[in-house]
Design a protein around this motif. Structure first.
Motif, PDB file in Angstrom:
ATOM      1  N   ARG B 135       0.834  -1.217   0.000  1.00  0.00           N
ATOM      2  CA  ARG B 135       0.000   0.000   0.000  1.00  0.00           C
ATOM      3  C   ARG B 135       0.866   1.264   0.000  1.00  0.00           C
ATOM      4  O   ARG B 135       0.583   2.219  -0.703  1.00  0.00           O
ATOM      5  CB  ARG B 135      -0.925  -0.018   1.208  1.00  0.00           C
ATOM      6  N   GLY B 136       1.914   1.231   0.792  1.00  0.00           N
ATOM      7  CA  GLY B 136       2.809   2.391   0.873  1.00  0.00           C
ATOM      8  C   GLY B 136       3.464   2.668  -0.475  1.00  0.00           C
ATOM      9  O   GLY B 136       3.597   3.825  -0.889  1.00  0.00           O
ATOM     10  N   MET B 137       3.862   1.582  -1.154  1.00  0.00           N
ATOM     11  CA  MET B 137       4.494   1.749  -2.473  1.00  0.00           C
ATOM     12  C   MET B 137       3.486   2.284  -3.482  1.00  0.00           C
ATOM     13  O   MET B 137       3.813   3.137  -4.308  1.00  0.00           O
ATOM     14  CB  MET B 137       5.045   0.410  -2.959  1.00  0.00           C
ATOM     15  N   LYS B 138       2.264   1.781  -3.412  1.00  0.00           N
ATOM     16  CA  LYS B 138       1.220   2.268  -4.329  1.00  0.00           C
ATOM     17  C   LYS B 138       0.973   3.759  -4.095  1.00  0.00           C
ATOM     18  O   LYS B 138       0.764   4.523  -5.039  1.00  0.00           O
ATOM     19  CB  LYS B 138      -0.082   1.485  -4.122  1.00  0.00           C
ATOM     20  N   GLN B 139       0.992   4.122  -2.817  1.00  0.00           N
ATOM     21  CA  GLN B 139       0.777   5.531  -2.481  1.00  0.00           C
ATOM     22  C   GLN B 139       1.913   6.387  -3.071  1.00  0.00           C
ATOM     23  O   GLN B 139       1.665   7.456  -3.616  1.00  0.00           O
ATOM     24  CB  GLN B 139       0.744   5.656  -0.948  1.00  0.00           C
ATOM     25  N   ARG B 140       3.129   5.881  -2.978  1.00  0.00           N
ATOM     26  CA  ARG B 140       4.266   6.624  -3.527  1.00  0.00           C
ATOM     27  C   ARG B 140       4.207   6.660  -5.042  1.00  0.00           C
ATOM     28  O   ARG B 140       4.546   7.661  -5.678  1.00  0.00           O
ATOM     29  CB  ARG B 140       5.584   5.987  -3.059  1.00  0.00           C
ATOM     30  N   LEU B 141       3.746   5.544  -5.618  1.00  0.00           N
ATOM     31  CA  LEU B 141       3.587   5.519  -7.074  1.00  0.00           C
ATOM     32  C   LEU B 141       2.524   6.541  -7.499  1.00  0.00           C
ATOM     33  O   LEU B 141       2.666   7.236  -8.516  1.00  0.00           O
ATOM     34  CB  LEU B 141       3.197   4.107  -7.537  1.00  0.00           C
ATOM     35  N   GLY B 142       1.477   6.629  -6.677  1.00  0.00           N
ATOM     36  CA  GLY B 142       0.422   7.615  -6.931  1.00  0.00           C
ATOM     37  C   GLY B 142       0.980   9.031  -6.896  1.00  0.00           C
ATOM     38  O   GLY B 142       0.606   9.891  -7.693  1.00  0.00           O
ATOM     39  N   LEU B 143       1.896   9.246  -5.982  1.00  0.00           N
ATOM     40  CA  LEU B 143       2.530  10.561  -5.866  1.00  0.00           C
ATOM     41  C   LEU B 143       3.385  10.840  -7.110  1.00  0.00           C
ATOM     42  O   LEU B 143       3.368  11.953  -7.657  1.00  0.00           O
ATOM     43  CB  LEU B 143       3.396  10.588  -4.597  1.00  0.00           C
ATOM     44  N   ALA B 144       4.090   9.817  -7.561  1.00  0.00           N
ATOM     45  CA  ALA B 144       4.895   9.968  -8.787  1.00  0.00           C
ATOM     46  C   ALA B 144       3.985  10.267  -9.974  1.00  0.00           C
ATOM     47  O   ALA B 144       4.314  11.081 -10.837  1.00  0.00           O
ATOM     48  CB  ALA B 144       5.695   8.694  -9.039  1.00  0.00           C
ATOM     49  N   ARG B 166       6.496   3.385   9.031  1.00  0.00           N
ATOM     50  CA  ARG B 166       7.657   3.510   8.138  1.00  0.00           C
ATOM     51  C   ARG B 166       7.245   4.175   6.818  1.00  0.00           C
ATOM     52  O   ARG B 166       7.916   5.101   6.341  1.00  0.00           O
ATOM     53  CB  ARG B 166       8.263   2.136   7.867  1.00  0.00           C
ATOM     54  N   ALA B 167       6.114   3.724   6.268  1.00  0.00           N
ATOM     55  CA  ALA B 167       5.645   4.284   4.996  1.00  0.00           C
ATOM     56  C   ALA B 167       5.311   5.761   5.146  1.00  0.00           C
ATOM     57  O   ALA B 167       5.528   6.557   4.230  1.00  0.00           O
ATOM     58  CB  ALA B 167       4.429   3.500   4.516  1.00  0.00           C
ATOM     59  N   ARG B 168       4.789   6.104   6.337  1.00  0.00           N
ATOM     60  CA  ARG B 168       4.463   7.523   6.593  1.00  0.00           C
ATOM     61  C   ARG B 168       5.736   8.370   6.604  1.00  0.00           C
ATOM     62  O   ARG B 168       5.762   9.467   6.064  1.00  0.00           O
ATOM     63  CB  ARG B 168       3.772   7.659   7.944  1.00  0.00           C
ATOM     64  N   ILE B 169       6.730   7.846   7.244  1.00  0.00           N
ATOM     65  CA  ILE B 169       7.999   8.592   7.318  1.00  0.00           C
ATOM     66  C   ILE B 169       8.567   8.775   5.903  1.00  0.00           C
ATOM     67  O   ILE B 169       9.007   9.870   5.531  1.00  0.00           O
ATOM     68  CB  ILE B 169       9.006   7.872   8.256  1.00  0.00           C
ATOM     69  N   GLU B 170       8.517   7.709   5.112  1.00  0.00           N
ATOM     70  CA  GLU B 170       9.028   7.784   3.732  1.00  0.00           C
ATOM     71  C   GLU B 170       8.251   8.834   2.925  1.00  0.00           C
ATOM     72  O   GLU B 170       8.835   9.632   2.203  1.00  0.00           O
ATOM     73  CB  GLU B 170       8.908   6.411   3.056  1.00  0.00           C
ATOM     74  N   LEU B 171       6.936   8.798   3.107  1.00  0.00           N
ATOM     75  CA  LEU B 171       6.094   9.762   2.387  1.00  0.00           C
ATOM     76  C   LEU B 171       6.427  11.192   2.809  1.00  0.00           C
ATOM     77  O   LEU B 171       6.523  12.106   1.988  1.00  0.00           O
ATOM     78  CB  LEU B 171       4.618   9.450   2.660  1.00  0.00           C
ATOM     79  N   ARG B 172       6.632  11.356   4.115  1.00  0.00           N
ATOM     80  CA  ARG B 172       6.946  12.685   4.638  1.00  0.00           C
ATOM     81  C   ARG B 172       8.256  13.209   4.050  1.00  0.00           C
ATOM     82  O   ARG B 172       8.368  14.383   3.689  1.00  0.00           O
ATOM     83  CB  ARG B 172       7.038  12.599   6.163  1.00  0.00           C
ATOM     84  N   GLU B 173       9.215  12.311   3.927  1.00  0.00           N
ATOM     85  CA  GLU B 173      10.509  12.707   3.362  1.00  0.00           C
ATOM     86  C   GLU B 173      10.355  13.171   1.912  1.00  0.00           C
ATOM     87  O   GLU B 173      10.955  14.154   1.484  1.00  0.00           O
ATOM     88  CB  GLU B 173      11.510  11.542   3.445  1.00  0.00           C
TER      89      GLU B 173
END
Lengths: 296, 308
Positions: B135-144, B166-173
């Motif tokens: 889910r976290g990766m999909k969210q990041r892909l969505g951001l891309a 962890r995914a939240r921290i990555e997203l925040r970065e």
């Protein structure tokens, strides 16, 4: 931007890619060819007495059976293929993202419509070898063969556009599919039933008012001509539609109308109206026609 | 960059937005805070040209969202609170599809996509099918995907919801990196402390109206108009509570073991005076703290009782 770039439709390309990657697609193709091939080859086997002899008239019948069977398959498959194209995007929660991109509503609708129908076209063209076998036995002209395929194409486009419109209107794919089937079968059966009801009603009226000599109005026959089954039979000069050409020629001496083109015209009209409505409805922020007119 | 004037949105009899007005400057990271149903997603959907307001206007980059949606779409990257992906596409194909939808030439897309995948730390998943991503990766892909056409404005509706820490921290970065790139970002979240770190300006929305708006430190200051004092005594706690109740700037005195907790509306000098009085009275004060209000508390304080 050149013309080629303008015509390029990413939705269409993406749909092709996605459709051909599912396991369902090869199964549908296999099943479709097995059904049509099975029926055709069984018919040929029975017709030729196991390969002993053949009759060109029976070959014509076989061609008609094959054509009508394929038409029935189109009427059966197209609503299922098209009814989920927009509602499916909505359910998958990808539609809102697509609508915020630069792609126009027209490109989106046309891309989805063509992509779903291209698979059906692929299915129909995959059956050409079967037609080739039947064609070998004779009894059918090349013009009739072309008309049959033209008939399939316009039927797919027309019924597909109805499916796309319903898919745009209805949010749930399940309901959209049921409604699409209802509309398609209502059209396939309804036009001819309505034509016969009207004809009988006119006959009844005339019997009551003793005016049996007056010619029958054209439109019961026109209704028959837009019916897929009778339209198809008309190509083989069978069914009630063949009378239409004669009646029109008798009544308007200079006009000669092939009922095939009436069918094409009707479905082209349906296609344009359904797609235009779908394009209008899919826009999240719709232009206000009345206000725009007022501003002018 | 973004201007919203008296925006009203009604769904039947329900009024989701009640004349919302706000302005967000270019390059600002704006945190949109509010409880469920407050009108955040409605506002974002209007800005993303997905929803027509009942009345009022919204502008992005000077373009009116209902009259010039095509121009607005070129300027924005929108990520809804819930979004689907095409599972049968690879991460690269997914971005390529959206790039094509923005009329980006194929050659340019081939250059941009690896950069975007790198930005969201998904380079190693370039050829992976989207359905295999977490889910976290999909969210990041969505951001891309939002960034594929290099928009000036990012509208991110609850991008951190449903993600593990962890995914939240990555997203925040990643969002910090985007802020550094000068993007104007509107981000809604229920994770308020996260917004405090990332946002320049915060708007708190409640029942379709903006109840607080300003820089994060301003909102903190506003909150601190009412401080919470925590005082630890070695003994004579009841006596200390009696004395505190007599002070006009102190209210709501309660006891938590050896701690006394009380609201305080005075200024810094009055706070010093209060401590001195307690000491002069001979009360054994071991600790005298001012409780740090975080955004969570601010949010609860500001929206207290309004939506319930």
């Amino acid at each position: 931007m050149n013309l080629l770039q303008r015509l390029r439709n990413p939705v269409l390309v993406n749909e092709w890619k996605l459709r051909m990657r599912t396991r369902r697609s090869p199964w549908i193709i296999t099943f479709y060819l097995l059904v049509l091939g099975g029926v055709t080859l069984t018919f040929i086997y029975l017709m030729t007495g196991g390969g002993g002899h053949y009759n060109p008239n029976r070959s014509r019948e076989l061609f008609m059976v094959l054509s009508i069977l394929q038409l029935a398959m189109i009427c059966f498959v197209v609503p299922g293929l098209t009814a989920g194209v927009i509602s499916g995007e909505r359910e998958r929660q990808t539609l809102s993202i697509l609508l915020t991109t630069n792609i126009s509503a027209t490109k989106l609708i046309v891309g989805k419509w063509l992509a779903s129908l291209s698979f059906m076209t692929f299915l129909v063209f995959a059956t050409i070898p079967l037609y080739a076998i039947v064609f070998l036995y004779g009894g059918i002209s090349p013009a009739q063969l072309l008309k049959v395929f033209g008939f399939y194409l316009i039927t797919m486009l027309g019924l597909g556009s109805v499916g796309v419109l319903i898919s745009t209107l209805i949010k749930r794919t399940g309901i959209a599919t049921v409604l699409s089937y209802a509309v398609v079968f209502g059209y396939a059966a309804g036009t001819s039933i309505l034509a016969e009801v009207i004809r009988e009603f006119i006959r009844y009226q005339r019997r009551v008012y003793y005016s049996t000599g007056a010619p029958m109005p054209l439109w019961p026959d026109l209704l028959h001509s837009i019916n897929p089954l009778f339209g198809m039979l008309g190509i083989f000069n069978e069914g009630p539609v063949q009378d239409l050409r004669r009646v029109i020629s008798n009544r308007f001496s200079l006009v000669s109308v092939d009922p095939f083109w009436l069918y094409v015209l009707f479905l082209a009209f349906v296609t344009v109206v359904c797609l235009a409505l779908a394009v209008y409805l899919i826009k999240p922020v719709r232009p206000r026609l009345r206000k725009a007119a007022g501003e002018e | 960059m973004i201007q919203i004037n008296r925006l009203v949105k009604r769904y039947g009899k329900t009024e989701a937005l009640k004349g919302l007005t706000l302005e967000i400057e270019k390059g600002t990271v704006f945190g949109f805070v509010g409880p469920n149903g407050a009108g955040k997603s409605t506002t974002m959907a209007i800005l993303a040209t997905l929803l027509e307001p009942t009345s009022g206007q919204a502008y992005v980059g000077g373009y009116e969202v209902t009259k010039q949606p095509r121009e607005v779409r070129r300027l924005i990257g929108y990520m809804p609170d819930f979004f689907g992906v095409y599972d049968n596409l690879t991460a690269e194909e997914y971005l390529d599809f959206y790039g094509a939808n923005y009329d980006i030439p194929a050659q340019e897309r081939r250059q941009i996509i690896p950069q975007l995948l790198e930005l969201v730390n998904l380079s190693h998943k370039r050829d992976a099918y989207v359905d295999s991503l977490s889910r976290g990766m999909k969210q990041r892909l969505g951001l891309a995907r939002c960034l594929v056409h290099n928009p000036e404005v990012l509208i991110l509706d609850e991008p951190a919801s449903g993600l593990d820490p962890r995914a939240r921290i990555e997203l925040r970065e990643i969002l910090k990196e985007l802020r550094d790139m000068g993007k104007t970002i509107i981000i809604s979240s229920h994770i308020l402390p996260e917004l405090a770190e990332m946002c320049d300006v915060i708007g708190i929305i409640e029942e379709g109206s903006l109840v607080a708006f300003g820089r994060v430190d301003e909102i903190y200051a506003k909150m601190q108009e009412k401080r919470v004092l925590r005082i630890r005594l070695l003994d004579r706690v009841e006596e200390a509570m009696t004395r505190l109740r007599e002070v006009p700037t102190v209210s709501g005195v309660t006891r938590e073991g050896n701690w006394v907790v009380a609201g305080f509306t005075g200024n810094d000098e009055q706070q010093v005076e209060l401590l001195r009085e307690l000491a002069v009275a001979g009360l054994p004060v071991a600790a005298f703290n001012e409780a740090q209000g975080n955004l969570e508390e601010i949010f609860l304080e500001i929206t207290k009782g309004v939506g319930s």
